[in-house]
Design a protein around this motif. Structure first.
Motif, short mmCIF file in Angstrom:
data_model
loop_
_atom_site.label_atom_id
_atom_site.label_comp_id
_atom_site.label_asym_id
_atom_site.label_seq_id
_atom_site.Cartn_x
_atom_site.Cartn_y
_atom_site.Cartn_z
N PHE A 199 3.42 44.75 1.65
CA PHE A 199 2.43 44.39 2.68
C PHE A 199 1.32 45.43 2.76
O PHE A 199 0.17 45.11 3.05
N LEU A 200 1.65 46.69 2.45
CA LEU A 200 0.63 47.73 2.44
C LEU A 200 -0.31 47.54 1.26
O LEU A 200 -1.55 47.64 1.40
N LEU A 251 -2.68 44.94 2.11
CA LEU A 251 -3.74 45.39 3.00
C LEU A 251 -4.80 46.19 2.22
O LEU A 251 -6.00 46.08 2.47
N LEU A 252 -4.34 47.01 1.25
CA LEU A 252 -5.28 47.78 0.44
C LEU A 252 -6.16 46.85 -0.38
O LEU A 252 -7.38 47.03 -0.45
N TYR A 276 -8.71 45.32 1.72
CA TYR A 276 -9.81 46.23 2.07
C TYR A 276 -10.87 46.26 0.97
O TYR A 276 -12.06 46.13 1.24
N ALA A 282 -11.72 42.08 -0.33
CA ALA A 282 -12.18 41.11 0.65
C ALA A 282 -13.23 41.72 1.59
O ALA A 282 -14.27 41.13 1.83
N PHE A 283 -12.97 42.96 2.10
CA PHE A 283 -13.94 43.58 3.00
C PHE A 283 -15.15 44.11 2.24
O PHE A 283 -16.28 43.79 2.56
#
Lengths: 310, 313
Positions: free
Chosen positions: A148-149, A152-153, A156, A159-160
């Motif tokens: 899950f980490l 999230l990376l 980041y 996607a971001f």
């Protein structure tokens, strides 16, 4: 062979039965389901009369063993009951959810193998080179990152920052890229290391020395003689992993809000939707049982030295 | 661990002058060699030092954490827009979305996350050791029943069952440890059973039987000591999985309930502010990765060092 298959399938049946019984027992050990199901108003305890009606309506007033036998009777007819929350048959609900998880799990497995095999080969053939050390360090780092980490990376950066892929959801192929990568990267690196270890131990075997002394090129020795045997355990591991992926990517589905079985089970536990939980555990145990059987069959098919039924 | 049976043999009162003889080779004791092999692996040693620091951090949390981990500093811990502030002189690693000091939370979080990881892994290995050695020593029907039970637990869809248990029993520290243990003991059980079955047939056990030593004493004095190194390695290698499970549960909001600072829960809370301040996710993430990688390295190092078949290169 047939006897082996029958025996194994019967054993899967026994396992699934025991798993169902355990789940059933756990649900009843944890408290009165009727108490949890009865509608409540803002933290007040539910009305005893309502609780009694709920208990009767769901058949929860009967002795546990009768309830279990009735559950099994319905199960034998392929009926897993109705979802308390969605008011739909559990079977229907779970089949669609399992299908979307199966799509993701299949993609993850293919990607992991596509990453793992070449990387593992490369590391084994260039043993102790800078590349090999880089792969070893990279994989031990990647294997230390919870999926899950990693998800999230990836979100980041891709996607971001770069806006290449959507944050989450379901629909187009872009939605599948990040969830796939966040599990496939560590899994693939795990396979790479496993393959490397197997290759290195096989490359010292007698038959490899024979192949070399016949004058075969090192490339020929590695690809034709060492690789097939080194791949066998990786294939077995991958086919077992596939069954676990179908039940084990809850976290990834939550991070990406991917409407698979994991997200469904998580919601069901939040809503105390007992039939859905029971059904998922049942389906999951069935999948894992058949996954392991498939792994054994595959291993025996690929490696004539393995005899089934031992 | 004692220095194996060389010492015990030397103490046998066969020859009253035996004690006068100097040991022939002093430095080949098993534990000394194991220690030497472990130190020789620089990476494993470095990882051990990091782990010791992390453990000290967990133990000494009340003394070294600059602030209370659950206290919300609404005045200077949040900026004008109510968002967490970055690293500064007051809050060395910044604050989280509720104005709580990140550094203090990370330090206290070590207690929860590391504690659960080590406890769950140790309990799993202990239960596995018990079940495995009972099955291995007993053999026959009891062995068959126990091992089929292990098969059944192994074919449980693990994460579904964890979710089910936590939902049913309400999240807490002990529930988290319990569910991770409940699904974690099966692999050690198989490992120890295989080991015990192999040991049971060895000549020194036969010799002990012939001497008329009762069965329980054979288990305690001759079988268990052989399993200790295996158990240590199994605990070490089991911690990463337990930490992953705990982090995953906390991330889903099903671990140790907030406001207690668990690393996984901190990541989950940080995702709300992820875009503007990625440190909210990266800091607890980095500490999880460091811990897990170190445990993997130490576990692998211990496995190589304690393996008596491996000699110094």
């Amino acid at each position: 062979m047939l006897a082996f298959l029958i025996q194994r399938i019967l054993w899967i049946g026994v396992t699934v039965l025991c798993v169902s019984l355990m789940t059933f027992g756990l649900i009843f050990a944890s408290g009165d389901p009727a108490q949890m199901l009865a509608p409540t108003r803002q933290g007040q305890p539910p009305d005893p009369a309502v609780v009694a009606r709920v208990r009767e309506a769901y058949g929860l007033d009967q002795p546990i063993y009768i309830q279990f036998v009735r559950y099994l009777g319905h199960l034998a007819q392929g009926d897993l009951g109705y979802s308390y929350y969605f008011r739909r048959p559990v079977t229907e609900l779970l089949v669609t959810k399992f299908a979307s998880t199966a799509l993701l799990a299949g993609l993850i497995m293919v990607t992991a193998i596509v990453i793992g095999l070449p990387v593992g080969m490369l590391a084994a053939l260039q043993r102790d080179s800078v590349l090999d050390h880089g792969i070893l360090i990279g994989s031990s780092l990647l294997l230390g990152v919870p999926t899950f980490l990693l998800a999230l990376l990836l979100i980041y950066f891709f996607a971001f920052q770069l806006k290449w892929f959507p944050l989450g959801g379901y629909g187009t192929w872009q939605h599948l890229v990040l969830p796939t990568l966040s599990v496939a990267l560590p899994t693939g690196m795990g396979y790479a290391i496993f393959l490397r270890t197997n290759m290195l131990s096989i490359l010292t075997a007698d038959y490899i020395r024979t192949a070399r002394s016949k004058g075969l090129s090192e490339q020929m020795v590695a690809m034709r003689h060492a690789l097939p045997n080194a791949l066998l355990p990786v294939v077995t591991l991958a086919s077992i992993d596939l069954a676990y992926l179908l039940t084990g990517i809850v976290l990834i589905e939550t991070v990406f809000q991917y409407p698979g079985i994991g997200l469904q089970v998580w919601q069901a536990t939040q809503q105390k939707d007992i039939p859905v939980i029971m059904g998922s555990v049942f389906f999951g145990a069935l999948l894992i049982g058949f996954g392991n059987l498939l792994a054994d069959l595959l291993a025996a098919w690929l490696d004539p030295r393995i005899r089934l039924g031992a | 661990m004692d220095d194996s049976h060389e010492v015990r043999l030397a103490q046998l009162p066969i020859d009253p002058h035996a004690a006068a003889f100097p040991p022939i080779v002093q430095s080949t004791s098993w534990s000394r060699l194991a220690f030497q092999r472990f130190v020789d692996q620089h990476v494993a040693l470095a990882a051990t030092i990091i782990l010791v620091i992390l453990c000290l951090m967990a133990v000494l949390a009340p003394f070294i954490a600059p602030y209370d981990p659950v206290q919300q500093f609404r005045k200077d811990g949040l900026d004008a827009a109510g968002l967490p502030v970055g690293p500064n002189a007051h809050y060395w690693l910044g604050t989280d979305g509720q104005g709580r000091d990140m550094l203090s939370r990370l330090i206290w979080g070590a207690r929860i996350s590391l504690g659960i990881g080590i406890a769950a892994s140790s309990f799993s290995v202990l239960i596995g050791l018990l079940m495995g050695s009972v099955a291995g020593m007993a053999g026959g029907a009891l062995d068959a029943v126990l091992m089929r039970f292990v098969d059944i637990v192994m074919s449980l869809p693990g994460f579904f069952v964890i979710l089910l248990l936590v939902a049913l029993f309400r999240p807490s520290l002990w529930i988290t440890i319990m569910v991770i243990t409940l699904l974690g003991w099966t692999y050690p059980a198989r490992l120890f059973r295989t080991e015990v079955v192999a040991l049971r047939e060895r000549d020194f056990i036969l010799a002990a039987r012939c001497l008329g030593i009762p069965e329980p004493q054979i288990v305690m004095r001759h079988i268990l000591p052989h399993l200790v190194p295996l158990a240590i390695v199994a605990i070490g290698l089991g911690v990463p999985g337990a930490i992953f499970a705990e982090a995953g549960l906390s991330f889903l909001g099903l671990g140790v309930p907030p406001p207690a600072p668990a690393w996984g829960g901190m990541i989950q809370f940080g995702t709300s502010y992820y875009r503007s301040s990625p440190l909210q996710v990266l800091l607890p993430g980095a500490i999880i990765v460091t811990t897990v990688v170190c445990f993997n390295l130490v576990g692998a190092g211990l496995r190589d060092a304690l393996d008596p078949t491996m000699r110094r290169r």
